[in-house]
Design an enzyme around this catalytic site. Structure first.
Site, PDB file in Angstrom:
ATOM      1  N   LYS A   1       0.825  -1.214   0.000  1.00  0.00           N
ATOM      2  CA  LYS A   1       0.000   0.000   0.000  1.00  0.00           C
ATOM      3  C   LYS A   1       0.854   1.257   0.000  1.00  0.00           C
ATOM      4  O   LYS A   1       1.869   1.337   0.694  1.00  0.00           O
ATOM      5  CB  LYS A   1      -0.869   0.040   1.273  1.00  0.00           C
ATOM      6  CG  LYS A   1      -2.003  -0.979   1.308  1.00  0.00           C
ATOM      7  CD  LYS A   1      -2.852  -0.748   2.559  1.00  0.00           C
ATOM      8  CE  LYS A   1      -3.761  -1.920   2.884  1.00  0.00           C
ATOM      9  NZ  LYS A   1      -4.877  -2.071   1.938  1.00  0.00           N
TER      10      LYS A   1
ATOM     11  N   GLY B   1     -10.551  -2.832   9.149  1.00  0.00           N
ATOM     12  CA  GLY B   1     -10.142  -2.996  10.538  1.00  0.00           C
ATOM     13  C   GLY B   1     -11.286  -3.056  11.532  1.00  0.00           C
ATOM     14  O   GLY B   1     -11.071  -2.925  12.726  1.00  0.00           O
TER      15      GLY B   1
ATOM     16  N   ARG C   1     -23.624  -2.821  -2.739  1.00  0.00           N
ATOM     17  CA  ARG C   1     -25.032  -2.610  -3.106  1.00  0.00           C
ATOM     18  C   ARG C   1     -25.199  -1.305  -3.891  1.00  0.00           C
ATOM     19  O   ARG C   1     -25.915  -1.253  -4.885  1.00  0.00           O
ATOM     20  CB  ARG C   1     -25.903  -2.527  -1.837  1.00  0.00           C
ATOM     21  CG  ARG C   1     -26.126  -3.859  -1.146  1.00  0.00           C
ATOM     22  CD  ARG C   1     -27.261  -4.612  -1.781  1.00  0.00           C
ATOM     23  NE  ARG C   1     -27.592  -5.809  -1.009  1.00  0.00           N
ATOM     24  CZ  ARG C   1     -28.152  -6.881  -1.553  1.00  0.00           C
ATOM     25  NH1 ARG C   1     -28.429  -6.921  -2.851  1.00  0.00           N
ATOM     26  NH2 ARG C   1     -28.444  -7.919  -0.811  1.00  0.00           N
TER      27      ARG C   1
ATOM     28  N   GLY D   1     -13.721  -5.280   6.303  1.00  0.00           N
ATOM     29  CA  GLY D   1     -14.640  -5.828   7.305  1.00  0.00           C
ATOM     30  C   GLY D   1     -14.962  -7.301   7.149  1.00  0.00           C
ATOM     31  O   GLY D   1     -15.782  -7.846   7.884  1.00  0.00           O
TER      32      GLY D   1
ATOM     33  N   GLY E   1      -8.255  -8.317   5.469  1.00  0.00           N
ATOM     34  CA  GLY E   1      -7.206  -7.574   6.148  1.00  0.00           C
ATOM     35  C   GLY E   1      -6.927  -8.176   7.498  1.00  0.00           C
ATOM     36  O   GLY E   1      -6.218  -9.182   7.622  1.00  0.00           O
ATOM     37  N   SER E   2      -7.518  -7.586   8.510  1.00  0.00           N
ATOM     38  CA  SER E   2      -7.259  -8.021   9.870  1.00  0.00           C
ATOM     39  C   SER E   2      -7.944  -9.351  10.185  1.00  0.00           C
ATOM     40  O   SER E   2      -7.583 -10.018  11.154  1.00  0.00           O
ATOM     41  CB  SER E   2      -7.766  -6.946  10.836  1.00  0.00           C
ATOM     42  OG  SER E   2      -7.524  -5.661  10.305  1.00  0.00           O
TER      43      SER E   2
END
Lengths: 186, 291
Positions: free
Chosen positions: B80, B152, B164, B213, B234-235
């Site tokens: 990133k 995160g 959506r 998420g 990610g996390s």
């Protein structure tokens, strides 16, 4: 004629679209039952290690080996070529091994070295070719015919009913390499 | 022979489809991701959950860390850079990373512009919350798009919101006349030519992953059901109790998103997921998606 495209991961949509443009019925293969009645099987580009794991965990490895024994032609592009090769020179795993070649993964380098060019393919002519973190063929067995080279590296080969290419004909509009595979299937 | 063409960049992104791209902070985590069937890893110093917790300015990772991760795995490595930080992007390109994520998870460097990505040989992925953002990033040369979600948080609701919205806007675009499209371009702040391309294709002209998420195999399957070509996690993996098992389960769920029996099987006994945060509890100025 119905052609299966391994659809667990990779540029499946481009292969399905190529077959559609050639007016061939194409089916995505994600489970063993999807292999029913196919006259040819395509292994797409993607990440070879990911595709192999997904094939194993999805119970597809043995049905594919069975299909190979029954004489159905296979075509692999890029990651697909790695999966079909007998030996990978820079990776500890061995995948299907249906064609007697040794390949080097990511031989063309990292993505900043990926390129497009034109290639002379034996029996086909000049075709546009897109190479993406591409594997090169480092050794060919006695029964293998090399169909194209790039800067002295073999990048397309055939042995019996197995056809492989380091590049991605499915990312171009020129589908003559595909025609070669369909001839093997009919 | 031509390198760094748009076809080579977008074609590479096509190869990720149906796959999972995992955030990793060490070579060991990268190896776990590769063994679990990741199609690429995102090399970071801190995962988004820690960036959120620790605050301060989040920057490009140390090149040493990125190189160690590149040496550890054979799959593509992404990294990133801050939004608009041309110099960080040039450094990542010089390191030979395979894809740059110009990411809202890091602290933005340019309050006015994103990077002109046409000037680079390395491909870029950028985040979007709606069609206007997606079209602007594509106009700047992005070879791949991801919906932003809220990184995160372990909360999938924003990822769903953005997918959506994007789907709804593309659907509306499809039936528009030329005059309506031009007016819609003004409303979205999007270039007309990119919208025309999207209208013709009926989808974005580049691969679109979901991000921000995703914490469970069911989350990954949900995003695929909504049309994502694949997912970034990610996390969600390395902040969970059993990263190996969860990573593999998310990989399988991303491929077999339409097979509920398999989803049930892989969702079983994964240990604790990462702790989640309700979006309402996050102060507006700490939301990453508005960057």
């Amino acid at each position: 004629m119905k052609i299966g495209v391994i659809a667990v991961q990779g540029d499946v949509r481009e292969h399905l679209r190529a077959l559609e443009r050639l007016e061939v019925k194409a089916v995505p293969v994600r489970k063993p039952a999807d292999l029913e009645g196919v006259s040819g099987l395509v292994f797409p580009g993607g990440e070879s290690t990911a595709i192999w794991r997904l094939l194993k965990w999805s119970g597809l490895v043995e049905p594919i080996e069975e299909l190979h024994r029954s004489g159905v032609p296979f075509f692999g592009t890029c990651a697909g070529m790695i999966l079909l090769a007998r030996e990978i020179v820079n990776w500890p795993e061995r995948f299907f091994g249906f064609i007697d070649i040794a390949v080097e993964r990511n031989a063309s380098g990292r993505q900043v070295d990926s390129f497009e060019t034109e290639l002379e393919v034996k029996g086909v002519g000049r075709v546009p070719a897109v190479f993406i973190r591409a594997p090169y063929i480092r050794r060919v067995g006695p029964g293998v015919e090399v169909l194209a080279e790039h800067q002295g590296h073999p990048v397309m080969a055939r042995e019996g009913r197995v056809l492989v290419a380091s590049f991605h004909p499915e990312l171009t509009e020129d589908l003559r390499v595909y025609d070669l595979f369909l001839t093997m299937c009919s | 022979m031509q390198k760094g063409t748009y076809r080579v960049k977008t074609g590479f992104a096509e190869m990720f489809k149906g796959g999972v791209i995992m955030d990793v902070t060490t070579p060991e985590q990268a190896e776990i991701a590769e063994a679990a069937g990741a199609v690429a890893v995102m090399a970071l110093e801190r995962v988004p959950a820690d960036i959120r917790k620790q605050g301060g300015v989040a920057r490009m990772a140390d090149p040493k860390r990125i190189k160690e991760i590149m040496d550890a795995v054979s799959i593509p490595v992404m990294a990133k850079c801050r939004i608009g930080h041309i110099a960080e992007a040039r450094i990542l390109e010089a390191l030979g990373v395979d894809f740059i994520d110009e990411s809202e998870v890091l602290t933005p460097a340019d309050p006015f512009n994103h990077i002109d990505k046409w000037q680079f040989k390395v491909p870029f992925v950028c985040g979007c919350r709606d069609l206007g953002e997606a079209a602007r990033r594509i106009a700047e040369g992005a070879a791949m798009i991801r919906t932003k979600g809220e990184a995160g948080t372990g909360n999938v609701v924003e990822a769903v919101r953005h997918m959506r919205i994007l789907n709804d806007q593309i659907r509306r675009l499809r039936d528009m006349s030329r005059a309506e499209l031009v007016s819609y371009a003004k409303e979205l702040g999007a270039p007309v030519e990119v919208l025309e391309m999207i209208q013709e294709l009926g989808r974005l002209p580049v691969v679109n992953f979901a991000a921000g998420g995703i914490a469970t195999p069911a989350d990954a399957a949900l995003m695929r059901m909504l049309g994502a070509d694949g997912v970034f996690v990610g996390s969600g993996i390395f902040k969970s109790e059993n990263p190996e098992k969860r990573a593999r389960a998310i990989v399988l769920a991303t491929t077999h998103y339409d097979d509920p029996e398999l989803l049930a099987e892989v969702s079983e006994d994964l240990g604790e997921p990462m702790p989640g945060i309700a979006i309402e509890e996050i102060p507006q100025e700490q939301l990453m998606q508005y960057r």
